[in-house]
Design a protein around this motif. Structure first.
Motif, PDB file in Angstrom:
ATOM      1  N   ASP A  68       0.846  -1.187   0.000  1.00 45.55           N
ATOM      2  CA  ASP A  68       0.000   0.000   0.000  1.00 45.55           C
ATOM      3  C   ASP A  68       0.886   1.243   0.000  1.00 45.55           C
ATOM      4  O   ASP A  68       1.460   1.627   1.024  1.00 45.55           O
ATOM      5  N   ARG A  69       0.994   1.892  -1.155  1.00 41.90           N
ATOM      6  CA  ARG A  69       1.922   3.009  -1.277  1.00 41.90           C
ATOM      7  C   ARG A  69       1.381   4.319  -0.713  1.00 41.90           C
ATOM      8  O   ARG A  69       2.013   5.366  -0.848  1.00 41.90           O
ATOM      9  N   THR A  70       0.209   4.275  -0.073  1.00 36.39           N
ATOM     10  CA  THR A  70      -0.272   5.472   0.631  1.00 36.39           C
ATOM     11  C   THR A  70       0.352   5.575   2.020  1.00 36.39           C
ATOM     12  O   THR A  70       0.207   6.605   2.690  1.00 36.39           O
ATOM     13  N   TRP A  90       3.996   4.938   4.552  1.00 32.61           N
ATOM     14  CA  TRP A  90       5.458   4.949   4.433  1.00 32.61           C
ATOM     15  C   TRP A  90       6.009   3.534   4.316  1.00 32.61           C
ATOM     16  O   TRP A  90       6.883   3.268   3.489  1.00 32.61           O
ATOM     17  N   SER A 112      11.631   5.560  -8.244  1.00 32.46           N
ATOM     18  CA  SER A 112      10.981   5.061  -7.036  1.00 32.46           C
ATOM     19  C   SER A 112      11.865   5.244  -5.812  1.00 32.46           C
ATOM     20  O   SER A 112      11.393   5.577  -4.727  1.00 32.46           O
ATOM     21  N   HIS A 153       7.532  -1.414  -1.424  1.00 30.84           N
ATOM     22  CA  HIS A 153       7.450  -1.347  -2.886  1.00 30.84           C
ATOM     23  C   HIS A 153       8.839  -1.129  -3.488  1.00 30.84           C
ATOM     24  O   HIS A 153       9.225  -1.816  -4.450  1.00 30.84           O
ATOM     25  N   GLY A 193       4.488   0.971   3.160  1.00 28.43           N
ATOM     26  CA  GLY A 193       4.122   0.435   1.851  1.00 28.43           C
ATOM     27  C   GLY A 193       5.060   0.931   0.760  1.00 28.43           C
ATOM     28  O   GLY A 193       5.467   0.158  -0.116  1.00 28.43           O
ATOM     29  N   ARG A 194       5.414   2.214   0.817  1.00 28.91           N
ATOM     30  CA  ARG A 194       6.354   2.758  -0.170  1.00 28.91           C
ATOM     31  C   ARG A 194       7.728   2.110  -0.001  1.00 28.91           C
ATOM     32  O   ARG A 194       8.410   1.807  -0.986  1.00 28.91           O
ATOM     33  N   ARG A 195       8.113   1.905   1.245  1.00 27.28           N
ATOM     34  CA  ARG A 195       9.400   1.235   1.490  1.00 27.28           C
ATOM     35  C   ARG A 195       9.406  -0.165   0.900  1.00 27.28           C
ATOM     36  O   ARG A 195      10.348  -0.561   0.195  1.00 27.28           O
ATOM     37  N   ALA A 207      10.966   7.631  -2.494  1.00 28.75           N
ATOM     38  CA  ALA A 207      10.608   6.802  -1.343  1.00 28.75           C
ATOM     39  C   ALA A 207      10.801   7.502  -0.009  1.00 28.75           C
ATOM     40  O   ALA A 207      10.302   7.063   1.002  1.00 28.75           O
TER      41      ALA A 207
END
Length: 205
Positions: free
Chosen positions: A137-139, A141, A200, A147, A143-145, A204
């Motif tokens: 879930d890139r919403t 932190w 990305s 990803h 999740g972005r990590r 990030a």
């Protein structure tokens, strides 16, 4: 002091650390092997580890230890072979430093790795890879990590240990983006970052 103690110390400090410059993971694996072996030999001989000699680690003892790993500890043949490799490495080191135990050393070195069936490692299809990378879930932190970690790993093929040891200084996002890491056997590696990975990584933070 027995003849085994200085050999063990020299094996770790001289052979592994100075000569081979083995990684911390290798040293820890060898340490665990000899911790298990000395504990097994203590029970078998009723001698404390500090009183054990090379003669106490003869071929029958090593064979019984390898059998113990599989039948009592439930280790796989692969793990058994890793433990044996550490033992053989010690005895090759001892061969030049304790020639009075040459016969014992030769019989221990005669132990061979156990054959076993290796599972075929399959690969992910493009669809499966895309689904895996898109799963976090890139919403958030975390999740972005996750990803970025997955995307970087897919495009570089780094081992998990190599990936988690990466620092900001190891990643170059300018012209010719790439990542540097020290891999298995203390070998340095430089891997290009492609297919949107640099973007990305930059986003990030």
């Amino acid at each position: 002091m027995t003849d085994l103690a200085p050999l063990l110390q020299g094996f770790f400090t001289d052979k592994l650390m100075l000569q081979l410059q083995a990684s911390q993971h290798t040293i820890a694996a060898y340490r665990d092997t000899f911790t298990l072996l000395l504990s097994f030999a203590e029970r078998r001989t009723s001698r404390r580890p500090s009183r054990l000699s090379i003669a106490d680690l003869d071929a029958p003892t090593i064979g019984a230890f390898l059998q113990h790993l599989e039948t009592v500890r439930g280790n796989t043949a692969a793990t058994r072979n890793v433990r044996l490799a550490a033992i053989r490495s010690l005895f090759r080191y001892a061969a030049l430093r304790a020639p009075e135990h040459a016969a014992v050393i030769q019989r221990v070195l005669a132990n061979s790795p156990k054959r076993f069936d290796r599972a075929i490692v399959d690969y992910l299809t493009t669809t499966e890879t895309d689904a895996l990378v898109a799963a976090p879930d890139r919403t958030t932190w975390t999740g972005r990590r996750d990803h970025v970690l997955l995307l970087t790993d897919v495009h570089t093929g780094l081992r998990v240990s190599e990936l988690t040891r990466l620092t900001l200084q190891d990643v170059h996002l300018g012209s010719g983006p790439h990542g540097r890491c020290r891999g298995n056997g203390c070998k340095d590696r430089c891997t290009p970052l492609i297919s949107g990975t640099p973007v990305s990584l930059a986003a990030a933070d």
